[in-house]
Structures are given as C-alpha cells and as structure tokens.
Design a protein around this motif. Sequence first.
Motif, short mmCIF file in Angstrom:
data_model
loop_
_atom_site.label_atom_id
_atom_site.label_comp_id
_atom_site.label_asym_id
_atom_site.label_seq_id
_atom_site.Cartn_x
_atom_site.Cartn_y
_atom_site.Cartn_z
N VAL A 25 0.81 -1.22 0.00
CA VAL A 25 0.00 0.00 0.00
C VAL A 25 0.84 1.27 0.00
N CYS A 26 2.01 1.22 0.64
CA CYS A 26 2.86 2.43 0.65
C CYS A 26 4.27 2.07 0.23
N PRO A 27 4.45 1.74 -1.04
CA PRO A 27 5.80 1.36 -1.52
C PRO A 27 6.83 2.47 -1.36
N ASP A 28 6.36 3.73 -1.27
CA ASP A 28 7.32 4.82 -1.08
C ASP A 28 8.02 4.73 0.27
N ALA A 29 7.45 3.94 1.20
CA ALA A 29 8.09 3.76 2.50
C ALA A 29 9.22 2.73 2.43
N CYS A 30 9.34 2.08 1.27
CA CYS A 30 10.38 1.07 1.08
C CYS A 30 11.46 1.64 0.16
N LYS A 31 12.47 2.19 0.75
CA LYS A 31 13.51 2.88 -0.01
C LYS A 31 14.77 2.01 -0.10
N THR A 32 15.26 1.81 -1.32
CA THR A 32 16.51 1.07 -1.51
C THR A 32 17.68 1.95 -1.09
N VAL A 33 18.53 1.39 -0.22
CA VAL A 33 19.66 2.17 0.30
C VAL A 33 20.96 1.38 0.15
N CYS A 200 16.55 4.07 15.40
CA CYS A 200 17.33 4.27 14.17
C CYS A 200 16.64 3.55 13.00
N PRO A 201 17.09 3.77 11.76
CA PRO A 201 16.42 3.19 10.60
C PRO A 201 16.33 1.66 10.65
N TYR A 202 15.25 1.16 10.09
CA TYR A 202 14.97 -0.28 10.05
C TYR A 202 15.34 -0.80 8.67
N LEU A 203 16.29 -1.73 8.62
CA LEU A 203 16.83 -2.28 7.38
C LEU A 203 16.40 -3.73 7.22
N SER A 204 16.04 -4.13 6.03
CA SER A 204 15.49 -5.46 5.78
C SER A 204 16.58 -6.50 5.50
N ASP A 211 26.34 -8.90 -1.78
CA ASP A 211 27.45 -8.58 -2.67
C ASP A 211 27.58 -7.08 -2.91
N ARG A 212 26.45 -6.36 -2.89
CA ARG A 212 26.48 -4.91 -3.12
C ARG A 212 26.20 -4.11 -1.85
N LEU A 213 25.87 -4.78 -0.77
CA LEU A 213 25.48 -4.14 0.49
C LEU A 213 24.34 -3.15 0.25
N VAL A 214 23.34 -3.63 -0.43
CA VAL A 214 22.14 -2.83 -0.72
C VAL A 214 20.94 -3.55 -0.14
N THR A 215 20.04 -2.79 0.46
CA THR A 215 18.83 -3.38 1.01
C THR A 215 17.71 -2.36 1.00
N VAL A 216 16.58 -2.73 1.60
CA VAL A 216 15.44 -1.83 1.71
C VAL A 216 15.40 -1.24 3.11
N MET A 217 15.24 0.07 3.18
CA MET A 217 15.03 0.75 4.45
C MET A 217 13.57 1.17 4.52
N ARG A 220 9.41 5.14 8.62
CA ARG A 220 8.28 5.38 9.52
C ARG A 220 7.54 6.65 9.11
N GLU A 221 8.30 7.65 8.70
CA GLU A 221 7.69 8.93 8.33
C GLU A 221 6.74 8.77 7.14
N VAL A 222 7.16 8.03 6.13
CA VAL A 222 6.29 7.83 4.96
C VAL A 222 5.08 6.99 5.34
N LEU A 223 5.28 5.96 6.15
CA LEU A 223 4.16 5.16 6.62
C LEU A 223 3.13 6.03 7.32
N CYS A 224 3.61 6.91 8.20
CA CYS A 224 2.69 7.78 8.93
C CYS A 224 1.96 8.73 7.98
N ARG A 225 2.66 9.20 6.95
CA ARG A 225 2.01 10.11 6.01
C ARG A 225 0.89 9.40 5.26
#
Length: 799
Positions: A25-33, A200-204, A211-217, A220-225
């Motif tokens: 429902v809120c994919p914008d809350a799932c940011k690749t970092v 602190c930020p929640y990482l998946s 291999d790339r040290l990339v994940t989804v963060m 909370r702020e976007v979820l609340c919005r």
Amino acid sequence: LLSDCCEFRRSAMGVRGLQGFVARVCPDACKTVDLREMAEKHRTDHPDSPPVVVVDAMSCVRRWYTPESWVCGGQWREYLAILEDFINVFMTAGIKLVFYFDGVVEDKKREEWIKRRMKNTEEIATLFRFIKTHRKQPGREMFVLPSALPTFTRYALKSLGQKTVCTLQEADFEVAAYGLQHNCIGILGQDSDYLIYNTCPYLSIENLHLDRLVTVMYSREVLCRVLGISLTHLPLFACLLGNDIVPESLLEGFWHKCLTTSPHRNNSYNRRTNILLSVANYISKIPCSYSSLKHLEEMLPLGSDKTLLYRGVNSYLLPGQQSPWIPPNVINCQMSSLQQQSALCQDKEIFQKEVSLFLKCQVGQIMGSSSSIGQQLGTEMYFPYRENLFPHPVGHAALDAAQGAVGFLVCEHTLPAPVELLIQQHPKALLRAALNPFPSSLHLCSGLPQPKCGILYLALLKLMRLAEGALDPTVHVADKGVKQCWSQYRPLRTPLVTGLHLHIEPLTTTLSVRPSNQSLIHQEVHLSNPCLSSSGTRMLCRTLLNALAKEQHIRSENYSIFNILSNGEIECSNSLEDDCDTEIPGQALIYRPARQHIYSILLESGKGGACPLVKEWFVYFGNPLKQPELIQPVQPSVTGGTPNLKTLWFAKGPDVEKQRYSTFLACFHLQDEMEELQALEAPVAGFCCLLAYLMMEVSSLSLEDLNAFLALILCLKGKSAAQLTGLQLAQVDSRGVHLGAVLIRGLTTLLMANSACGFPFRMDDLMPWAVFDGKLFQEKYQQSHGGCSMEELLEGNVS
C-alpha cells in the motif's frame, strides 16, 4: 534452549500484516539504500564513532542458513564459513556489527510459543512422511531450521570475534534501545515492530544483497504520512491492531466499528489492510492524551485488566522517551533495556531497599546536596521493600552505603533511569561513599586497608568499575614491582577485576587483575567479617554466583545457567525427530537424567535443605505443553561428594581442574572413565562422552549406529568446508535424520554441563563444526547399515 525458544520463527514478528501492508500500500516507505553510502555519511557526520548496524539475529538465521542440505542435522562448517563471509563484507565496508539474540521466553509470550511449537510438530511430521516416501530432502518450501541452529549461531559469531548479546527480555526492545542509544546507522532484521519503535532506521534482511550491500530501508515517516497519523500515534496504532500485550481477540468489535465509519475502506484491499487503514483513521481524530487512552480502555472489552493499552503503548517507549498517551508524572518502566528483568533477577528484590537508602540518603550527605539528589531521583520512584538480610551496626554510614552498592554488583543493568543518571553524574561521590573512611589510592596487595565488613569491600570493587575514568587514583599492583595506572585497565564490560574467588568463613578474596599489557596477577586478601552471619555469607556467595551467571548469559558465554538459577525454568523447542519411531525416545527424555544432575549442581541439592524443582517446557511426542513439567534435581555420583558452585566456578589449582572434569563426567554417568577421556583431544573426548551416554540411555542403538558415529568423528577431522559442501547423497534415511538431531541436542546438553561445572572444556571444543556434519553422518550411517567394510567406512583413518 536459550535461543531455541524461538528456533523456528519468533512467535510474533511484530504487528500482523503491517510488513505486507507497507510493501503493497505504501511502496514509497520502502527505499533502496546503499549501506556503504550510509556508513560513509555517518563517518562524515560523526568522525569519532564508527558506523554500527545492530542485528536482530533471530530474524536473520533463516536467511543466513543457505547450505543446500538442512534435514541431516546441519552443515556446520559450511554455515560457519557463510557467517564469516557475511561479517567480512561489513568489515570491509568499515561497518561494525552487534548481534542480539532472544535469551528468554517471556510469560506473555508463552501461549503463543506453545501454539508455534504445536504447529512446528505438524510441519515436522509432514517432513518425515515426505522423507520416508521419497527418500530425499524436500524443497525449500518445507524448510525447517536444523536443530539448535540459533544457539550455535551465537557461539559461531563469538568465535568469529563479534559482539553478541543474549537478552534478558524480548530482543526487539533491547535491539531498538541499543540502536537509539548508540546512534546506529540501522537495525538489520525482519520484524515490523521496528516500524513502531522511534529508533534508528529499520533495514530489511530479506532484501539484503550482500554482494552490493544494498537493502530496503523502511520509513516510519512515509508510513505515517500514508496513514494520516504521526510518529507519536504509532505505539497506540500497534496496540489497537493487536500485539504481544493486547490480544487481537479483544479488538474485533473495535475493528468493526472502525470499518463501518472509515471513509478509506477499499473493496480491492483485503480485510486486514482495511482494518489497518480504518484504525489509523480513527486514532488520527482523537486528541493525543492520556484521557483519550483511558476512554479507549473503557470502550474495549479488556475485562479486569484495564491497563492493557497503557502497558502496550509504554512497551514501545525507549530509554529517555516520553509519550502524550502516558501521564507525565509516571516514570517509564522500561527506562533501561534490562529493567523488566526484575522478576528474573531475584537478587534485585533483596537489595532494592539498600540501593534506595544509599542513593537517597548517603550520597546526598556526602556531596552536601541531598535536595538536588532527591530531585534527580524523583518522588515517584518505587523500590519494593525487603528486610535487610545482612546484619550490620545501625547508623554506620559507610557500611550502609556499601550494602546498597552490593545491589549494583548484581543488578547493574536493572536500575531505573534516574539511578543510572545519578551514577553517571556523580561517580566520585558514589566511590568515595564506599571508600570512606579509606583513602582513594587503593593498593591491591597484602597491605590493603581492612574494611569493617566484607560487603563493603565487594561494594568497593563494583563502584570502582562504575566510576572507571571518573577518578584518577593510581592502582598499585604489588607483584614483582609492577605498577599500573587506572587508565590501563580495560573498560567496564571487561571488568577491572576479572576474577573474584571467594573462600568464605573466614572470607578470603583472590583478586585477578589484568593490566592491558600484563598477564593475570593474582593477589589474596583476607577480610575480617564480624558483621556477616553464616546465612549472610551464604547469601552473599549466592549473589555473586548469580551475578556472574547473569553477566555470562548477557555475553553469550554460558548456556542456560542464568535462566535456571534466577527463574528455575528452561525451555527447548522442536527438534527434527520422527514421532512415529517409538524405538528412539524424544531427545528431551534421553537427556533428562543428565539435566537433573546439572540442576542439582546449580541448585546445590543434598545440603540438608529441599532442592527446588525446575520447570521444563520441552517439546517431545506425548507432551501437550499445557503446563511445565516439574523436574526433581538428582545429585550426580562424584567421588568425595559434589563440589559446590563456589569451588567449581571460582577456585584455582590442578585439584580443582580435576574436580570440574570429574563432575562434568558424572552428569553423564562416566566419572569412572576420566583417565581414558582426558587422554583424547578435547573435541573427541566431548563427542565420546556424548556417544557413551547415548549408548547407555537408548537401548535401540545398534553396533551399526555406533560405528557410523565413530566414523563421523574420525573422518571429519581432515575435511574442509568446501569438501563437505561437495559431498553428494544418493538418498536420505529418515532414521539417520532423527539420530542426527538427537546428537546435536546432546551437544547443547554438553554445553549446559560445561557451564555448570566451571568450564572443564573450552566451549569451542563442544561446537558442532568441531565434531559433526549432517551429510557426512548420513553417508556413514548408510554405509554402516549397508554392510560396507570397516576400511571403507573409516576412509583409512585407523587409529
């Protein structure tokens, strides 16, 4: 046992449906970092502190265990290599990892834990039916963690040099608190509760590309919005959706009301998604106040406990945080990440009165500012009253102070936040209170000023640790002229006093002091103790034993000991056992006689008093888990009698080492085999001890079974992780799977006995990667039962 309580999955991974809701429902809350970029930014913003990721290990073990084979008992060397690779990737990026493991099943989780265990039992039964039918391992869709994987993961990470913490309560709170307090760059895990905590930020971990040290963060702020609420609303939002404190069954009526009045209801969403949206809409329209919370509690069918919502919201508040839903004059009961363990730490209850008196009365007088101290402590602070168990002269200020400080010795992590703050702000006053009337320059030698009471000296040691860095006395170690300064001693978590060896009546203390660049130095100090009764000295000794067990528990250095000593309770999750194979008893029953001996050692039965029963929550066929089984400790047969814990844990010398080893063997009825076992390499000796015990306890084990186990230990030694990974099995035997799980559970029993007996073995020597490999055992089991020659079975390893 400690982490096995959550072996298959933690019983409740946050708020049900919230993780999926965020993704859909809120994919914008799932940011690749990119974690490397986050680490670099942290180094720029905070040049004095390295970037740290705190890891919720229990939600990661399924992701970490990637070896192809998992039913045969575990590919332990391959798994160890995988963990090492995981750590090295983060180390290369300059990121420090701190791993947290659940160390207890809280009472509020017991019902859910039992439900999960029953479900796991069904899953394992289905798994064995598949193996018997197809004689192979099923696909990953039926994956079950190898038995005891979380337990051995803790020790694997420690062996790889990582900081691991075994918690005294549910791990998610301690993980969130650590992340906030230490300014971590993120929490790595998979638990939607980390969307609720303001940390602190929640990482998946599920979305981590190592291999790339990339994940989804997850934001909370976007979820609340998206939900139309603020961060302040999240704890109440979680409670009104159902969590560990507020059962979903009480909320159906409330959900129905929200659904019927919400303008956000969408027929394209499932019911759970609409509930989340409608609950968020409801709470967005009520004032953020305690009165609103009380109104909700009156509205909900909470029965006799009208404080469920209050406690639920409060459970998400981390140290130093406040909430408009909680009255401002109420001190947050979770101001320390370990405070909720007051029920587990029985010693805290004993010493609370002394701690209160010490802080409120003595320190203020010494500093000449009792009013300001009292203001810092606050009038709302509550200390349960218990009679003083240590008789002492009335009005002796230094002694009163010291007795209060003994509470710190046991409960350094269980103090309310104002007390912790006071310790940090006024360490000099605290230390001087204990030193008074003695000088601040302390000589650890035969010339040590003699305190009036042994308790005072013990308190002094604790306060020296608490005040490290706050004072600048020089510590003189009278040994071959070596002189070391205070700053050369290691920090608080590795104490100045690395060993405290008591020989009570008369009270004698051996101090083991480790300067940074010197070997251990032992000094013996004789203390007069006219104020201690015999019951007082016994209580003091037990207090020190519990304190040591607690510290080892937190550091993941012992196994199950603190849970037994402090709470008299222990649990063990499911194992890969075939309930249809009635010839092999459940591992819980096989190792119960050994555990009964371990309980006796820990609780010191046979001393003229009744020994308390131990509550066991062990999963095995025929146990409905309706209530714990009450197990009677049984004294082991040790020549000369069972040594007490004081001797096993603190005493030194070759005779004591022999006592430790013989007591360990007595737990497995092998005390007469000591000479033969000591002649073997330690891992082989431990394995043979376990194998001999199994042959005595399980009458259905055959010569072929014995030969398979012996071939395993002899052939494993020369094989690398890569060789074991390449081993291919034509088929899988279900009985071999069962025996592999029994053996692995036996290794955890060895760990418990080793911890109880003062570590006659190095813990590393009892680890599965030293003595076991699942595929290799399957191969040897099938070869042995297939009638192959001994030469082929042993691969030429005849010795």
